[in-house]
Design a protein around this motif. Structure first.
Motif, short mmCIF file in Angstrom:
data_model
loop_
_atom_site.label_atom_id
_atom_site.label_comp_id
_atom_site.label_asym_id
_atom_site.label_seq_id
_atom_site.Cartn_x
_atom_site.Cartn_y
_atom_site.Cartn_z
N LEU A 34 -10.69 -12.23 -9.88
CA LEU A 34 -12.08 -12.04 -9.42
C LEU A 34 -13.06 -12.32 -10.56
CD1 LEU A 34 -11.49 -8.76 -7.40
CD2 LEU A 34 -12.14 -10.99 -6.45
N ALA A 84 -1.19 -14.60 -5.59
CA ALA A 84 -0.52 -13.33 -5.94
C ALA A 84 -1.57 -12.22 -6.03
CB ALA A 84 0.23 -13.48 -7.26
N ILE A 91 -7.93 -10.41 2.63
CA ILE A 91 -8.23 -11.09 1.35
C ILE A 91 -7.39 -12.37 1.24
CG2 ILE A 91 -8.11 -10.87 -1.17
CD1 ILE A 91 -8.72 -7.92 -0.85
N ASN A 112 3.03 -14.81 -2.85
CA ASN A 112 4.08 -13.99 -3.45
C ASN A 112 4.29 -12.68 -2.67
OD1 ASN A 112 5.90 -13.78 -5.79
ND2 ASN A 112 4.75 -11.92 -6.18
N PHE A 138 8.78 -13.87 -5.96
CA PHE A 138 9.36 -13.61 -7.28
C PHE A 138 9.58 -12.11 -7.44
CE2 PHE A 138 7.26 -17.68 -7.98
CZ PHE A 138 8.10 -18.34 -8.86
N LEU A 238 3.90 2.78 -4.73
CA LEU A 238 4.19 1.42 -4.29
C LEU A 238 5.36 1.42 -3.30
CD1 LEU A 238 3.22 -1.51 -5.00
CD2 LEU A 238 5.24 -1.69 -6.44
P1 NAD Z 1 -1.68 -6.14 -8.64
O1 NAD Z 1 -2.43 -5.09 -7.97
O2 NAD Z 1 -1.02 -5.86 -9.94
O3 NAD Z 1 -2.62 -7.41 -8.88
C1 NAD Z 1 -3.42 -7.98 -7.90
C2 NAD Z 1 -4.51 -8.81 -8.57
O4 NAD Z 1 -5.22 -9.51 -7.58
C3 NAD Z 1 -5.54 -7.96 -9.34
O5 NAD Z 1 -5.66 -8.46 -10.67
C4 NAD Z 1 -6.82 -8.17 -8.55
O6 NAD Z 1 -7.98 -8.15 -9.37
C5 NAD Z 1 -6.58 -9.54 -7.97
N1 NAD Z 1 -7.41 -9.84 -6.80
C6 NAD Z 1 -7.74 -9.05 -5.77
N2 NAD Z 1 -8.50 -9.74 -4.90
C7 NAD Z 1 -8.61 -10.99 -5.39
C8 NAD Z 1 -9.28 -12.17 -4.96
N3 NAD Z 1 -9.97 -12.19 -3.83
N4 NAD Z 1 -9.21 -13.26 -5.71
C9 NAD Z 1 -8.53 -13.26 -6.88
N5 NAD Z 1 -7.87 -12.18 -7.35
C10 NAD Z 1 -7.94 -11.06 -6.61
O7 NAD Z 1 -0.62 -6.66 -7.58
P2 NAD Z 1 0.83 -7.25 -7.81
O8 NAD Z 1 1.80 -6.13 -7.95
O9 NAD Z 1 0.78 -8.29 -8.84
O10 NAD Z 1 1.13 -7.91 -6.39
C11 NAD Z 1 0.63 -9.17 -6.03
C12 NAD Z 1 1.39 -9.70 -4.85
O11 NAD Z 1 2.77 -9.79 -5.19
C13 NAD Z 1 1.33 -8.80 -3.62
O12 NAD Z 1 1.32 -9.62 -2.50
C14 NAD Z 1 2.64 -8.01 -3.70
O13 NAD Z 1 3.10 -7.62 -2.43
C15 NAD Z 1 3.58 -9.03 -4.28
N6 NAD Z 1 4.74 -8.52 -5.02
C16 NAD Z 1 4.63 -7.48 -5.90
C17 NAD Z 1 5.75 -7.08 -6.64
C18 NAD Z 1 5.69 -5.98 -7.67
O14 NAD Z 1 6.73 -5.51 -8.11
N7 NAD Z 1 4.51 -5.56 -8.09
C19 NAD Z 1 6.98 -7.76 -6.46
C20 NAD Z 1 7.04 -8.83 -5.58
C21 NAD Z 1 5.91 -9.20 -4.87
#
Ligand code: NAD
Length: 740
Positions: A34, A84, A91, A112, A138, A238
């Motif tokens: 963002l 991601a 969103i 992701n 991932f 989570l």
């Molecule tokens: P996170 O909360 O750590 O990060 C999300 C990021 O997205 C934040 O930095 C936020 O500022 C940004 N964001 C929000 N709205 C946005 C927009 N409109 N444009 C650009 N950036 C924006 O989340 P995460 O844990 O990294 O998860 C991300 C994705 O990966 C999710 O879909 C989640 O389901 C998936 N996932 C997470 C894990 C895990 O272990 N955390 C594992 C596999 C998959």
């Protein structure tokens, strides 16, 4: 097509991990969030991450950060755009709309997401866009977790999916499993179900959380975090969100629903800020009492914390049959959990995949299990399983196995890849010999030694296997995570407790003899490490003729931590390598001082790139990003070196007392600054004695044999010392160093 530029949107845990790993592969990547400051922070986090997400810090140069308003145009010429951002469909839809408006024709777009189905993500996309849109799931931490699930459906262009799979295998080193669009795909569907079963059954059977983690952990081939400590690691909040999504996506009849409902204790923990390691604690917490840190565990009966009780099931090796047949509550718990995991997984074939092996591999690569559910079934034995579970009429997969009246059903492993992995060729090898610590296989015209102790710690038997296997070209490689964590200190301590130092000496001499043999035998020896390659493990590598190293290694000679010096040729070999440097030709003390610094501080490398800088690896040794490729790469080396000639013996010229005095000065400064204590000084002096060549000067030549002797003498002097023994006992007990 080719992937030369990637844009990652969302710089949180996953986005930053994916971006860092693309940097590892030297692929230019633009990370957007963002605000640019958020992505900047992510960049800082990548650089500071522990364990490091980058192979070396310099890799960050492939990363550019920005924000989605001003820098969105970077999408226009990207070959792959990965979303991601937070798990919110509104969103995500908004972002896809913008991406599809801007992206270049034919670029790949992926999400992701871990829980939102592909059909929902792509419901607003055109048919053309759907062709290029998939899920690339991932796992965290991206550099270290082997699994990448690519979820596709009928709308996708299969060529593009295959291209992406190949790219992620070859360039990012992932084990890529293609999945259908079903909730949780393969890894999380079974992995999270297994966690829920392990938790629910523990509560039903009144097991403490320490007891549950002690069973649903190493004895089952599952990481020692078990279930409760894993919940803390992932984040209890989570996990709760993930479960809500499963409840929503799965049919009411799905067996998962029985264990998916949030338990009251979970709700309470989240409400009070006990969200796991990132919060105040979770099922476990660290309590600080004066200067001490005490690990406490939650008592599930009264919701109070007590100091953790260590549960010792007295199990050295994984043996599921023995485990489920134990006549105690642990055996009953193990059976209840394992049988449910097997029943559930098999009930989903072919609904979630046609290939049962893919489920096993997803659990290995995504959850670090050493066996998936179907291998668990094979290892328990169909006969035993069906004698305990009579009615399998509703389960097509199991019913068919039962009707066939067969005893064994498992065929090839790692079916998702064309690479000839160790797991795959094991069906075709000749088993030459097996002892308690290692196994020797013959495949075609070469031998393989695979260690099989806990963390592949080395003892007399491990050395014996290596020595016996050199009648043919030899590859030393393991399926389990670690190459070797070093010499088995428990084994050494057993002798010491019996005052049997003669046996310790006999073992070290045999260790040296074996390493010498590996180095000089007429057939080439290749080590193919991944994971830990420490102490004795690294000494085996140092004295192999070639090394093909996985990018995820931790390599080093760390003996001084436990009050010892490397005595399997480690001091000698590292000294030799450094003495070949340009600086050494100008200064005879350069190499001994450099090695004194490396071994004295027990420096470790967390990638082959770093290991090459410390000369733990030769600059010409192969670096392999895909673990599955270690064996094929080692075989290729053998084929390219048919007219191999053994190493030449090395001779040393060392300045003895002269360089030793310089080393002593370094030690004294450290002692005065209280960075080392009395025993640190003793260990340092022994190391100085070895690396200075002992009683010698620059006019004399020292043979390898003499260096081995110096190592042995210093090792024996130190191991007899009570303070070294205290260090060993402390490290074995706590996993931490003792400074004395
Ligand atoms: P996170 O909360 O750590 O990060 C999300 C990021 O997205 C934040 O930095 C936020 O500022 C940004 N964001 C929000 N709205 C946005 C927009 N409109 N444009 C650009 N950036 C924006 O989340 P995460 O844990 O990294 O998860 C991300 C994705 O990966 C999710 O879909 C989640 O389901 C998936 N996932 C997470 C894990 C895990 O272990 N955390 C594992 C596999 C998959």
């Amino acid at each position: 097509m080719n992937i030369k530029k990637v844009v990652v949107i969302g710089s949180g845990t996953m986005g930053s991990g994916i971006a860092a790993h693309l940097c590892n592969a030297d692929i230019p990547v633009i990370l957007l969030d963002l605000k640019t400051e958020i992505a900047e922070k992510a960049k800082e986090r990548i650089l500071k991450s522990r364990p490091p997400l980058l192979f070396e810090k310099d890799k960050i140069k492939s990363l550019t950060v920005g924000n989605i308003k001003e820098n969105f145009d970077s999408v226009c010429d990207a070959d792959w755009i990965i979303e991601a951002v937070v798990e919110r469909i509104d969103i995500k839809h908004d972002i896809y709309k913008k991406i599809f408006n801007k992206r270049k024709k034919d670029s790949i777009v992926s999400s992701n997401t871990s829980t939102i189905p592909l059909k929902v993500l792509s419901e607003k996309s055109t048919l053309k866009d759907k062709q290029d849109f998939c899920i690339t799931h991932f796992f965290n931490p991206v550099r270290y977790m082997g699994l990448l699930e690519i979820v596709r459906d009928k709308s996708n262009n299969p060529n593009k999916i295959n291209f992406l799979k190949k790219f992620c295998e070859e360039k990012l080193g992932k084990g890529v499993i293609i999945c259908g669009d079903t909730p949780g795909f393969l890894g999380n569907r079974i992995g999270v179900y297994a966690m829920q079963v392990a938790m629910t059954e523990a509560m039903k059977m009144n097991l403490s959380i320490e007891e549950a983690d002690a069973v649903f952990g190493r004895p089952m081939g599952i990481p020692k975090t078990g279930v409760f400590a894993l919940y803390d690691l992932i984040g209890i909040d989570l996990m709760s969100d993930v479960l809500k999504s499963f409840q929503k996506e799965l049919s009411n009849k799905d067996e998962f629903q029985k264990v998916a409902a949030g338990l009251p204790i979970i709700k309470k923990l989240i409400e009070t800020g006990y969200t796991g390691r990132k919060g105040k604690g979770g099922f476990y917490r660290i309590k600080k009492l004066e200067n001490k840190k005490i690990l406490e565990a939650l008592n599930l009966k009264n919701n109070e914390y007590f100091a953790v009780k260590k549960i010792d099931l007295e199990i050295d090796k994984i043996n599921l049959l023995e485990l489920i047949n134990r006549d105690d509550k642990y055996g009953k718990y193990a059976w209840s959990v394992i049988s449910k995991i097997i029943l559930y997984s098999s009930s989903l074939v072919p609904t979630i995949t046609d290939e049962y092996n893919d489920i096993d591999e997803a659990l290995r690569l995504g959850f670090n299990w050493s066996m998936g559910p179907f291998e668990m079934l094979e290892s328990i034995g169909l006969k035993t399983f069906f004698s305990k579970i009579k009615d399998v009429d509703d389960n097509k997969f199991l019913k068919s196995l039962k009707d066939k009246k067969i005893e064994s059903f498992y065929d090839e492993r790692q079916k998702y890849t064309d690479l000839q992995t160790l797991g795959k060729i094991k069906k075709a090898v000749i088993k030459l010999e097996k002892n308690d610590s290692a196994e020797i296989f013959r495949f075609k015209d070469f031998n393989i030694v695979e260690f099989n102790t806990k963390a592949n710690a080395l003892d007399y038997d491990s050395m014996d296997a290596l020595k016996k296997a050199t009648d043919k070209p030899l590859i030393i490689i393991n399926e389990s995570m670690q190459f070797s964590a070093g010499v088995n200190l428990n084994y050494v301590m057993k002798f010491i407790k019996n005052n049997d130092l003669k046996s310790v000496e006999k073992f070290i001499k045999y260790f040296q003899e074996t390493c010498k043999h590996l180095k000089y035998c007429k057939n080439p020896v290749i080590s193919a490490p991944s994971g830990l390659a420490l102490g004795g493990g690294e000494e085996v590598i140092l004295q192999s003729n070639y090394v093909v190293s996985h990018t995820n290694i931790v390599m080093g000679l760390v003996e001084t931590i436990v009050g010892l010096v490397p005595a399997g040729g480690g001091c000698k070999e590292l000294l030799w390598r450094w003495s070949q440097s340009d600086e050494s030709s100008l200064d005879p003390d350069y190499a001994p001082l450099k090695v004194f610094d490396i071994i004295g501080y027990a420096k470790t490398a967390s990638s082959p790139q770093q290991a090459k800088k410390l000369l733990f690896l030769d600059t010409n040794h192969n670096v392999i990003i895909n673990r599955n490729e270690l064996l094929p790469a080692a075989r290729k080396l053998l084929n390219n070196n048919v007219d191999f000639s053994p190493s030449k013996e090395c001779k040393f010229k060392l300045s003895g007392k002269n360089v030793r005095e310089k080393m002593h000065k370094i030690l004294e400064a450290l002692y005065n600054e209280k960075k080392i204590l009395d025993h640190g000084m003793d260990v340092g002096k022994e190391l100085a004695y070895v690396l200075s060549g002992g009683d010698t000067d620059l006019d004399k030549e020292i043979s390898e044999e003499q260096m081995y002797k110096l190592e042995l003498n210093s090792f024996m002097k130190l191991v007899e010392n009570k303070k070294t023994q205290d260090r060993i006992v402390h490290t074995l007990k706590t996993g931490k160093p003792l400074i004395n």
